[in-house]
Write a protein that holds these residues in place. Structure first.
Motif, PDB file in Angstrom:
ATOM      1  N   PHE A 121     -45.415  52.080  78.147  1.00 31.81           N
ATOM      2  CA  PHE A 121     -43.596  52.393  78.016  1.00 31.81           C
ATOM      3  C   PHE A 121     -42.862  53.627  76.850  1.00 31.81           C
ATOM      4  O   PHE A 121     -41.575  53.519  76.610  1.00 31.81           O
ATOM      5  CB  PHE A 121     -43.088  50.605  77.099  1.00 31.81           C
ATOM      6  N   LEU A 122     -43.691  54.276  76.278  1.00 31.81           N
ATOM      7  CA  LEU A 122     -43.386  55.104  75.007  1.00 31.81           C
ATOM      8  C   LEU A 122     -42.278  55.882  76.059  1.00 31.81           C
ATOM      9  O   LEU A 122     -41.299  56.596  75.781  1.00 31.81           O
ATOM     10  CB  LEU A 122     -44.965  55.708  74.835  1.00 31.81           C
ATOM     11  N   LYS A 123     -42.958  56.398  77.060  1.00 30.94           N
ATOM     12  CA  LYS A 123     -41.710  57.220  77.730  1.00 30.94           C
ATOM     13  C   LYS A 123     -40.615  57.768  77.940  1.00 30.94           C
ATOM     14  O   LYS A 123     -39.818  57.923  78.771  1.00 30.94           O
ATOM     15  CB  LYS A 123     -42.298  57.305  78.864  1.00 30.94           C
ATOM     16  N   ASN A 124     -40.146  55.324  77.656  1.00 25.24           N
ATOM     17  CA  ASN A 124     -38.577  55.402  78.284  1.00 25.24           C
ATOM     18  C   ASN A 124     -37.757  55.011  77.204  1.00 25.24           C
ATOM     19  O   ASN A 124     -36.814  54.959  77.382  1.00 25.24           O
ATOM     20  CB  ASN A 124     -38.832  54.033  78.840  1.00 25.24           C
ATOM     21  N   LYS A 136     -45.188  64.367  72.535  1.00 19.45           N
ATOM     22  CA  LYS A 136     -45.016  65.588  72.743  1.00 19.45           C
ATOM     23  C   LYS A 136     -43.806  65.829  74.788  1.00 19.45           C
ATOM     24  O   LYS A 136     -42.899  66.675  74.242  1.00 19.45           O
ATOM     25  CB  LYS A 136     -45.811  66.539  73.624  1.00 19.45           C
ATOM     26  N   HIS A 137     -43.804  64.402  74.841  1.00 22.29           N
ATOM     27  CA  HIS A 137     -43.380  64.450  76.308  1.00 22.29           C
ATOM     28  C   HIS A 137     -41.692  63.894  76.183  1.00 22.29           C
ATOM     29  O   HIS A 137     -41.218  63.776  76.881  1.00 22.29           O
ATOM     30  CB  HIS A 137     -43.856  63.582  77.570  1.00 22.29           C
ATOM     31  N   ASN A 138     -41.794  63.256  74.454  1.00 19.29           N
ATOM     32  CA  ASN A 138     -40.329  62.777  74.990  1.00 19.29           C
ATOM     33  C   ASN A 138     -39.437  62.950  73.911  1.00 19.29           C
ATOM     34  O   ASN A 138     -40.388  62.711  72.624  1.00 19.29           O
ATOM     35  CB  ASN A 138     -40.066  61.170  74.802  1.00 19.29           C
ATOM     36  N   ASP A 139     -38.752  63.446  73.678  1.00 18.32           N
ATOM     37  CA  ASP A 139     -37.563  64.324  72.387  1.00 18.32           C
ATOM     38  C   ASP A 139     -37.128  63.637  71.446  1.00 18.32           C
ATOM     39  O   ASP A 139     -36.802  63.540  70.477  1.00 18.32           O
ATOM     40  CB  ASP A 139     -36.415  64.603  72.979  1.00 18.32           C
ATOM     41  N   ASN A 140     -36.977  61.625  71.956  1.00 13.25           N
ATOM     42  CA  ASN A 140     -36.812  60.562  71.263  1.00 13.25           C
ATOM     43  C   ASN A 140     -37.932  60.222  70.236  1.00 13.25           C
ATOM     44  O   ASN A 140     -38.459  59.439  69.346  1.00 13.25           O
ATOM     45  CB  ASN A 140     -36.460  59.266  71.756  1.00 13.25           C
ATOM     46  N   LEU A 141     -39.550  60.521  70.644  1.00 19.66           N
ATOM     47  CA  LEU A 141     -40.203  60.181  69.915  1.00 19.66           C
ATOM     48  C   LEU A 141     -41.177  60.621  69.364  1.00 19.66           C
ATOM     49  O   LEU A 141     -41.725  62.151  69.229  1.00 19.66           O
ATOM     50  CB  LEU A 141     -41.528  59.571  71.545  1.00 19.66           C
ATOM     51  N   TYR A 142     -40.854  60.313  67.903  1.00 17.77           N
ATOM     52  CA  TYR A 142     -41.715  61.238  66.539  1.00 17.77           C
ATOM     53  C   TYR A 142     -43.515  60.724  66.429  1.00 17.77           C
ATOM     54  O   TYR A 142     -43.347  60.086  66.117  1.00 17.77           O
ATOM     55  CB  TYR A 142     -40.985  61.551  65.267  1.00 17.77           C
ATOM     56  N   LEU A 143     -43.980  61.641  66.318  1.00 14.93           N
ATOM     57  CA  LEU A 143     -45.598  61.002  65.485  1.00 14.93           C
ATOM     58  C   LEU A 143     -46.564  61.380  64.998  1.00 14.93           C
ATOM     59  O   LEU A 143     -46.166  62.754  64.814  1.00 14.93           O
ATOM     60  CB  LEU A 143     -46.653  61.239  67.016  1.00 14.93           C
ATOM     61  N   PRO A 160     -34.140  57.218  68.847  1.00 16.46           N
ATOM     62  CA  PRO A 160     -35.114  58.352  67.668  1.00 16.46           C
ATOM     63  C   PRO A 160     -36.260  57.115  67.268  1.00 16.46           C
ATOM     64  O   PRO A 160     -35.801  55.941  66.553  1.00 16.46           O
ATOM     65  CB  PRO A 160     -33.977  58.208  66.525  1.00 16.46           C
ATOM     66  N   THR A 161     -37.192  57.526  67.119  1.00 23.13           N
ATOM     67  CA  THR A 161     -38.755  55.933  67.230  1.00 23.13           C
ATOM     68  C   THR A 161     -39.801  57.353  66.406  1.00 23.13           C
ATOM     69  O   THR A 161     -40.327  58.530  66.880  1.00 23.13           O
ATOM     70  CB  THR A 161     -38.698  55.901  67.932  1.00 23.13           C
ATOM     71  N   LEU A 162     -39.823  56.777  65.245  1.00 24.18           N
ATOM     72  CA  LEU A 162     -40.899  57.198  64.385  1.00 24.18           C
ATOM     73  C   LEU A 162     -42.533  56.610  64.664  1.00 24.18           C
ATOM     74  O   LEU A 162     -42.067  55.473  63.803  1.00 24.18           O
ATOM     75  CB  LEU A 162     -40.898  57.572  62.729  1.00 24.18           C
ATOM     76  N   ILE A 163     -42.939  56.615  65.134  1.00 17.04           N
ATOM     77  CA  ILE A 163     -44.988  56.283  65.021  1.00 17.04           C
ATOM     78  C   ILE A 163     -46.135  56.545  63.839  1.00 17.04           C
ATOM     79  O   ILE A 163     -45.841  58.556  63.611  1.00 17.04           O
ATOM     80  CB  ILE A 163     -45.321  56.405  65.987  1.00 17.04           C
ATOM     81  N   ILE A 164     -45.959  55.756  62.586  1.00 18.05           N
ATOM     82  CA  ILE A 164     -47.425  56.545  62.382  1.00 18.05           C
ATOM     83  C   ILE A 164     -48.292  55.380  62.276  1.00 18.05           C
ATOM     84  O   ILE A 164     -48.620  54.764  61.898  1.00 18.05           O
ATOM     85  CB  ILE A 164     -46.269  56.014  60.824  1.00 18.05           C
ATOM     86  N   ASN A 165     -49.179  56.656  62.337  1.00 15.40           N
ATOM     87  CA  ASN A 165     -50.617  55.738  62.722  1.00 15.40           C
ATOM     88  C   ASN A 165     -51.827  56.410  62.019  1.00 15.40           C
ATOM     89  O   ASN A 165     -51.636  58.162  62.335  1.00 15.40           O
ATOM     90  CB  ASN A 165     -51.289  55.579  63.640  1.00 15.40           C
ATOM     91  N   LEU A 187     -37.881  48.217  72.803  1.00 12.47           N
ATOM     92  CA  LEU A 187     -36.952  49.893  72.457  1.00 12.47           C
ATOM     93  C   LEU A 187     -37.414  50.768  74.995  1.00 12.47           C
ATOM     94  O   LEU A 187     -36.604  50.986  75.073  1.00 12.47           O
ATOM     95  CB  LEU A 187     -37.331  50.637  71.992  1.00 12.47           C
ATOM     96  N   GLY A 188     -38.732  50.487  75.137  1.00 12.39           N
ATOM     97  CA  GLY A 188     -38.999  51.019  76.015  1.00 12.39           C
ATOM     98  C   GLY A 188     -39.658  50.328  77.278  1.00 12.39           C
ATOM     99  O   GLY A 188     -39.702  50.912  78.138  1.00 12.39           O
ATOM    100  N   GLU A 189     -39.321  49.369  77.069  1.00  4.83           N
ATOM    101  CA  GLU A 189     -39.711  48.365  78.565  1.00  4.83           C
ATOM    102  C   GLU A 189     -38.636  48.496  79.911  1.00  4.83           C
ATOM    103  O   GLU A 189     -38.702  47.601  80.521  1.00  4.83           O
ATOM    104  CB  GLU A 189     -39.886  46.953  77.804  1.00  4.83           C
ATOM    105  N   GLY A 190     -37.384  48.671  79.113  1.00  2.00           N
ATOM    106  CA  GLY A 190     -36.692  48.507  80.725  1.00  2.00           C
ATOM    107  C   GLY A 190     -35.111  47.803  79.925  1.00  2.00           C
ATOM    108  O   GLY A 190     -34.038  48.141  81.426  1.00  2.00           O
ATOM    109  N   ARG A 191     -34.816  47.031  79.067  1.00  2.00           N
ATOM    110  CA  ARG A 191     -34.019  46.257  78.983  1.00  2.00           C
ATOM    111  C   ARG A 191     -32.732  47.671  78.783  1.00  2.00           C
ATOM    112  O   ARG A 191     -33.201  47.899  78.162  1.00  2.00           O
ATOM    113  CB  ARG A 191     -34.072  45.096  77.409  1.00  2.00           C
ATOM    114  N   ALA A 192     -31.565  46.716  78.764  1.00  2.00           N
ATOM    115  CA  ALA A 192     -30.111  47.153  77.701  1.00  2.00           C
ATOM    116  C   ALA A 192     -30.205  47.934  76.790  1.00  2.00           C
ATOM    117  O   ALA A 192     -30.293  46.263  76.195  1.00  2.00           O
ATOM    118  CB  ALA A 192     -29.012  46.773  78.468  1.00  2.00           C
ATOM    119  N   VAL A 193     -30.674  47.802  75.946  1.00  2.00           N
ATOM    120  CA  VAL A 193     -30.996  48.653  73.554  1.00  2.00           C
ATOM    121  C   VAL A 193     -29.512  48.797  73.963  1.00  2.00           C
ATOM    122  O   VAL A 193     -28.636  49.418  74.220  1.00  2.00           O
ATOM    123  CB  VAL A 193     -32.042  49.736  73.836  1.00  2.00           C
TER     124      VAL A 193
END
Length: 325
Positions: free
Chosen positions: A250-253, A280-287, A257-262, A150-156
């Motif tokens: 790659f998370l910053k890119n 905290k710096h990516n509105d699409n990333l939830y931790l 909407p993506t959820l990480i559960i660790n 999702l974050g490495e730069g391809r056209a998702v």
């Protein structure tokens, strides 16, 4: 995006991360009817996909990715598929190369950063199956592949609407170091045995590259990555493999909407595998960082695991703004 407050409260005996991990990996059972499909990859290898379906025709599918030396019948995969099927969404459980019970065609197989195969599955779901809404859920190694994809730069593709990554080693070198500590010796030994068994299968087809003496000399997972993973997949060495394949960078890119559960008591994860700053710096990333859960061991008494329930809740929360019926 603010860090999410977890609500996971495990049964008392499974507050222990080791117990939760072992029970979930060796004891848990999930009954699910699946149908296998084989597809060709862009480099003329193959992937075996195991499908399960909602009771009515659906425009939506969840792609499920397993962890190191897993497969599409592991309960942490089928449990998610079953829950989503019950809620009207089809599921395709991906077997990585060599993980479906049959060795793949080439010397290369799969690794933590191999995202082209995931893209082939995504394109298959869009072009051949006609799905308008695609969700991805990856566990452990599969979670790292999901995040990197999702974050490495391809056209998702626009059809991908949300993603979930669970127990994911976003910093591979740190996770490798944790796996080599005494606390994880039993797990590392098990992984190593499975990986070396597969190398012995490959040895029959590639005797010019593999021999028993070399395989027997591999004593650790890092040595396996040095000997096989790096060389077979075009990396300089294990360190280069870990650096290039870690999803943390790659998370910053990520724009989906993506959820990480660790879990905080996941013994496989190093401190870097809790990407608070990135979230905290990516509105699409939830931790979400539950206190308990071990490695993919978010046990609940009804056999629907907490991470599976959260995956459905996350998809259900975000789908209304983009769902295509």
């Amino acid at each position: 995006m603010p860090i999410l407050e977890p609500t996971y409260k495990p049964p008392f005996q499974f507050k222990n991360g080791f117990m939760a991990t072992v029970y979930s990996g060796l004891v848990r059972k999930v009954n699910l009817k699946q149908e296998r499909e084989r597809i060709e990859t862009r480099d003329k290898d193959f992937l075996d996909l195991d499908w399960s379906f909602a009771s009515k025709p659906s425009h939506s599918v969840i792609i499920l990715l397993h962890g190191l030396e897993g497969h599409a019948q592991r309960p942490y995969v089928t449990g998610v598929a079953k829950l989503f099927n019950q809620n009207g969404i089809d599921a395709v459980c991906v077997n990585f190369r060599g993980c479906s019970g049959e060795d793949n065609r080439f010397y290369r197989s799969y690794h933590s950063g191999a995202t082209d195969d995931l893209d082939d599955v995504v394109q298959h779901c869009i072009q051949q199956k006609g799905y308008a809404n695609i969700y991805i859920k990856g566990v452990s190694l599969g979670g790292n592949i999901t995040l990197k994809y999702l974050g490495e730069g391809r056209a998702v593709p626009k059809e991908i609407k949300a993603a979930i990554a669970v127990s994911v080693p976003v910093f591979l070198d740190g996770s490798a170091s944790e796996l080599h500590k005494m606390k994880n010796r039993a797990f590392a030994t098990r992984f190593r045995k499975h990986l070396l068994d597969k190398l012995r299968v490959k040895m029959k087809h590639f005797p010019e590259k593999l021999n028993e003496k070399a395989i027997a000399s591999i004593k650790t997972l890092r040595e396996f990555d040095e000997f096989y993973t790096a060389k077979a997949h075009g990396f300089k060495d294990a360190a280069d493999y870990y650096e290039q394949s870690s999803s943390l960078q790659f998370l910053k890119n990520i724009e989906v909407p993506t959820l990480i559960i660790n879990a905080l008591n996941d013994s496989f994860l190093s401190s870097e595998c809790y990407p608070v700053k990135a979230a905290k710096h990516n509105d699409n990333l939830y931790l979400e960082m539950p206190k308990y859960g071990g490695h993919v061991g978010f046990i609940q008494m009804n056999n629907i695991y907490y991470n599976e329930k959260r995956a459905w809740e996350f998809v259900n929360t975000h789908k209304n703004s983009f769902l295509v019926e």
